[in-house]
Enzyme design. Structure first.
Site, PDB file in Angstrom:
ATOM      1  N   GLU A   1       0.854  -1.194   0.000  1.00 59.16           N
ATOM      2  CA  GLU A   1       0.000   0.000   0.000  1.00 59.16           C
ATOM      3  C   GLU A   1       0.889   1.244   0.000  1.00 59.16           C
ATOM      4  OE1 GLU A   1      -2.832  -0.189   3.203  1.00 59.16           O
ATOM      5  OE2 GLU A   1      -3.610  -2.126   2.511  1.00 59.16           O
TER       6      GLU A   1
ATOM      7  N   GLY B   1       4.893  -0.678   2.780  1.00 58.04           N
ATOM      8  CA  GLY B   1       5.560  -1.572   1.831  1.00 58.04           C
ATOM      9  C   GLY B   1       6.235  -2.681   2.612  1.00 58.04           C
TER      10      GLY B   1
ATOM     11  N   GLU C   1       9.246  -7.485  -4.000  1.00 56.41           N
ATOM     12  CA  GLU C   1       9.051  -8.680  -3.157  1.00 56.41           C
ATOM     13  C   GLU C   1       9.989  -8.668  -1.949  1.00 56.41           C
ATOM     14  OE1 GLU C   1       7.998 -12.381  -4.879  1.00 56.41           O
ATOM     15  OE2 GLU C   1       7.349 -11.439  -6.739  1.00 56.41           O
TER      16      GLU C   1
ATOM     17  N   GLU D   1      17.349  -5.034   2.226  1.00 53.33           N
ATOM     18  CA  GLU D   1      17.411  -4.861   3.694  1.00 53.33           C
ATOM     19  C   GLU D   1      16.421  -5.822   4.369  1.00 53.33           C
ATOM     20  OE1 GLU D   1      17.169  -2.366   1.492  1.00 53.33           O
ATOM     21  OE2 GLU D   1      19.098  -1.374   1.737  1.00 53.33           O
TER      22      GLU D   1
HETATM   23  C1  FAD Z   1       8.028  -2.565 -10.365  1.00 54.31           C
HETATM   24  C2  FAD Z   1       7.422  -2.986  -9.056  1.00 54.31           C
HETATM   25  C3  FAD Z   1       6.532  -4.049  -9.027  1.00 54.31           C
HETATM   26  C4  FAD Z   1       5.923  -4.433  -7.814  1.00 54.31           C
HETATM   27  N1  FAD Z   1       4.970  -5.418  -7.812  1.00 54.31           N
HETATM   28  C5  FAD Z   1       4.261  -5.658  -6.678  1.00 54.31           C
HETATM   29  C6  FAD Z   1       3.155  -6.561  -6.677  1.00 54.31           C
HETATM   30  O1  FAD Z   1       2.824  -7.165  -7.717  1.00 54.31           O
HETATM   31  N2  FAD Z   1       2.459  -6.727  -5.532  1.00 54.31           N
HETATM   32  C7  FAD Z   1       2.781  -6.084  -4.373  1.00 54.31           C
HETATM   33  O2  FAD Z   1       2.097  -6.285  -3.354  1.00 54.31           O
HETATM   34  N3  FAD Z   1       3.844  -5.214  -4.330  1.00 54.31           N
HETATM   35  C8  FAD Z   1       4.572  -4.987  -5.448  1.00 54.31           C
HETATM   36  N4  FAD Z   1       5.621  -4.091  -5.427  1.00 54.31           N
HETATM   37  C9  FAD Z   1       5.941  -3.397  -4.184  1.00 54.31           C
HETATM   38  C10 FAD Z   1       7.263  -3.818  -3.558  1.00 54.31           C
HETATM   39  O3  FAD Z   1       7.161  -5.105  -3.029  1.00 54.31           O
HETATM   40  C11 FAD Z   1       7.630  -2.746  -2.512  1.00 54.31           C
HETATM   41  O4  FAD Z   1       7.994  -1.592  -3.231  1.00 54.31           O
HETATM   42  C12 FAD Z   1       8.739  -3.189  -1.599  1.00 54.31           C
HETATM   43  O5  FAD Z   1       8.295  -4.213  -0.745  1.00 54.31           O
HETATM   44  C13 FAD Z   1       9.272  -2.025  -0.741  1.00 54.31           C
HETATM   45  O6  FAD Z   1       8.251  -1.300  -0.137  1.00 54.31           O
HETATM   46  P1  FAD Z   1       8.249   0.303  -0.257  1.00 54.31           P
HETATM   47  O7  FAD Z   1       8.399   0.629  -1.698  1.00 54.31           O
HETATM   48  O8  FAD Z   1       7.032   0.823   0.418  1.00 54.31           O
HETATM   49  O9  FAD Z   1       9.549   0.778   0.499  1.00 54.31           O
HETATM   50  P2  FAD Z   1       9.699   1.036   2.082  1.00 54.31           P
HETATM   51  O10 FAD Z   1       9.158  -0.120   2.828  1.00 54.31           O
HETATM   52  O11 FAD Z   1       9.147   2.383   2.389  1.00 54.31           O
HETATM   53  O12 FAD Z   1      11.288   1.064   2.241  1.00 54.31           O
HETATM   54  C14 FAD Z   1      12.078   2.238   1.996  1.00 54.31           C
HETATM   55  C15 FAD Z   1      13.506   1.923   2.393  1.00 54.31           C
HETATM   56  O13 FAD Z   1      13.574   1.634   3.798  1.00 54.31           O
HETATM   57  C16 FAD Z   1      14.173   0.370   4.002  1.00 54.31           C
HETATM   58  N5  FAD Z   1      13.579  -0.290   5.180  1.00 54.31           N
HETATM   59  C17 FAD Z   1      12.282  -0.435   5.479  1.00 54.31           C
HETATM   60  N6  FAD Z   1      12.132  -1.135   6.613  1.00 54.31           N
HETATM   61  C18 FAD Z   1      13.371  -1.469   7.033  1.00 54.31           C
HETATM   62  C19 FAD Z   1      13.910  -2.204   8.130  1.00 54.31           C
HETATM   63  N7  FAD Z   1      13.116  -2.795   9.021  1.00 54.31           N
HETATM   64  N8  FAD Z   1      15.252  -2.350   8.233  1.00 54.31           N
HETATM   65  C20 FAD Z   1      16.081  -1.774   7.322  1.00 54.31           C
HETATM   66  N9  FAD Z   1      15.643  -1.070   6.262  1.00 54.31           N
HETATM   67  C21 FAD Z   1      14.301  -0.929   6.111  1.00 54.31           C
HETATM   68  C22 FAD Z   1      13.907  -0.412   2.740  1.00 54.31           C
HETATM   69  O14 FAD Z   1      14.823  -1.481   2.575  1.00 54.31           O
HETATM   70  C23 FAD Z   1      14.068   0.674   1.689  1.00 54.31           C
HETATM   71  O15 FAD Z   1      15.434   0.852   1.410  1.00 54.31           O
HETATM   72  C24 FAD Z   1       6.258  -3.737  -6.630  1.00 54.31           C
HETATM   73  C25 FAD Z   1       7.190  -2.665  -6.660  1.00 54.31           C
HETATM   74  C26 FAD Z   1       7.744  -2.285  -7.855  1.00 54.31           C
HETATM   75  C27 FAD Z   1       8.692  -1.098  -7.854  1.00 54.31           C
END
Ligand code: FAD
Length: 379
Positions: A127, A131, A363, A367
């Site tokens: 969402e 993420g 996925e 991290e």
């Molecule tokens: C092209 C593409 C296709 C996708 N397809 C799908 C799909 O089909 N279905 C679906 O559900 N999702 C999908 N996603 C979403 C994807 O899984 C998320 O973008 C990913 O899980 C990261 O979440 P976020 O983007 O909200 O980043 P955030 O969670 O906001 O993370 C931002 C940064 O903080 C770091 N971080 C967060 N928490 C921690 C922690 N505890 N310790 C250390 N570092 C941390 C992360 O590693 C990252 O560097 C897709 C994304 C893209 C870009």
């Protein structure tokens, strides 16, 4: 690996390679530049069995295992990472969730259409504000008699606009309660369910990434996958397999970039000889080859465990983490080996470079893979 499996893999690799050369290669840059999602080509892939790789034959699938699945994604993703990503999301997220947790009538209804490519699948966990921290999701499903009413937005969903059917995970309990989320299967055209904004991306541009919006969307209780409250736990299990497929996409991109770099290094002459004669280049190629082999071994090991029905959470996270980082490193080195030409769209390595970055994010970021691995080894 047995000789029989090796022969099987060789045949499957050839068929995926032939398909990619004929139906994908000629259009790769056109789709990338215009950010076109080639859904008709995906339907065609279904005819070849590439969209129901893991689905048993009695549901219209190919009935193959994870080793064959990796080989298919690698051959397709070498030609276009975006299509590799779409194949991965369709097979191991949407289809596999229904296959693993759906009841018999849900499997009969959806698996044959998904496995043959008549329908394209999506899977929505992420969402806008949650993420990595999916347990705090805000998309809610409130029970109203025999129905659940869904409200909220999923974003970054592969095939979020064009998918014919989606698995969506929504809150049915308290935030952070791992039993407070439920998985539903929802068809496009259901009132209250629509596709939202399509993302304009750095790479993987031919794979559609879009929002799924739920506005008082009423879903009958027969659309719940498994038990109410099990959606998050189910998702973690689905992601164990999903991470193997992203490791395979990573391998595909790394192999494509490496093969292009080897060829170029032997053809390009500077200072009166092919640049492959310079140790600065040949050592780079040696490092690239070694990292790719190590990434493949980790990925095949996770696939072996998955095929045996054994727990592979740590191994699939290791494969995904390592292979995706290798993908970015190898693609970066490939651009360097191509010099200025690597920075242009006349050669394939700039696209590998752009596509590779998604692998360390989708996925579960690198991290988060380390969080998963550390949790397992420190138990
Ligand atoms: C092209 C593409 C296709 C996708 N397809 C799908 C799909 O089909 N279905 C679906 O559900 N999702 C999908 N996603 C979403 C994807 O899984 C998320 O973008 C990913 O899980 C990261 O979440 P976020 O983007 O909200 O980043 P955030 O969670 O906001 O993370 C931002 C940064 O903080 C770091 N971080 C967060 N928490 C921690 C922690 N505890 N310790 C250390 N570092 C941390 C992360 O590693 C990252 O560097 C897709 C994304 C893209 C870009």
């Amino acid at each position: 690996m047995t000789a029989e499996l090796q022969d099987n893999l060789t045949l499957i690799e050839q068929s995926a390679k032939d398909f990619a050369e004929t139906h994908i290669r000629p259009y790769v840059m056109e789709w990338d530049e215009s950010q076109h999602f080639p859904i008709d080509m995906l339907h065609k892939m279904g005819e070849y069995g590439f969209l129901g790789v893991l689905v048993p034959e009695n549901y219209g699938g190919a009935g193959l295992g994870y080793q064959e699945y990796i080989s298919i994604i690698v051959e397709i993703g070498k030609v276009c990472g975006s299509i590799g990503l779409s194949v991965a999301a369709h097979n191991s997220l949407c289809t596999n969730h229904i296959q693993s947790f759906g009841d018999e009538s849900q499997k009969q209804k959806y698996l044959p259409k998904l496995a043959t490519g008549e329908w394209i699948g999506a899977w929505g966990l992420t969402e806008p504000n949650t993420g990595s921290d999916a347990g705090r999701m805000k998309c809610v499903a409130v029970q109203d008699g025999d129905y659940f009413v869904l409200n909220g937005t999923k974003n970054f969903i592969t095939h979020g606009k064009s998918g014919h059917v989606a698995v969506v995970i929504a809150r049915t309990g308290e935030p952070l309660d791992s039993h407070g989320m439920t998985a539903f299967v929802v068809e496009r055209g259901t009132p209250g369910f629509s596709g939202g904004k399509k993302e304009n991306k750095l790479g993987m541009r031919a794979s559609e990434t879009a929002e799924m919006v739920f506005d008082n969307c009423r879903l009958h209780k027969s659309q719940v996958l498994g038990a109410v409250g099990d959606g998050f736990i189910q998702s973690l299990k689905v992601l164990d397999g999903g991470r193997i497929s992203i490791a395979a996409v990573s391998l595909a991109i790394a192999k494509g970039a490496y093969e292009a770099a080897v060829k170029y290094a032997q053809e390009r002459e500077q200072f009166g000889k092919a640049i492959s004669n310079f140790q600065g280049i040949s050592f780079k190629l040696a490092d690239m080859a070694t990292k790719i082999e190590a990434a493949e071994l980790l990925t095949r090991q996770a696939a072996f465990l998955k095929n045996q029905g054994l727990k592979c959470t740590k191994e699939s996270a290791m494969a995904k983490y390592y292979a995706s980082e290798v993908s970015v490193q190898v693609a970066t080195d490939a651009v360097q080996i191509f010099g200025g030409y690597g920075y242009t769209k006349d050669f394939p390595v700039e696209k590998y470079y752009r596509d590779s970055k998604l692998c360390t994010i989708g996925e579960g970021t690198s991290e988060i893979q380390k969080v998963v691995i550390a949790r397992d080894i420190l138990r």
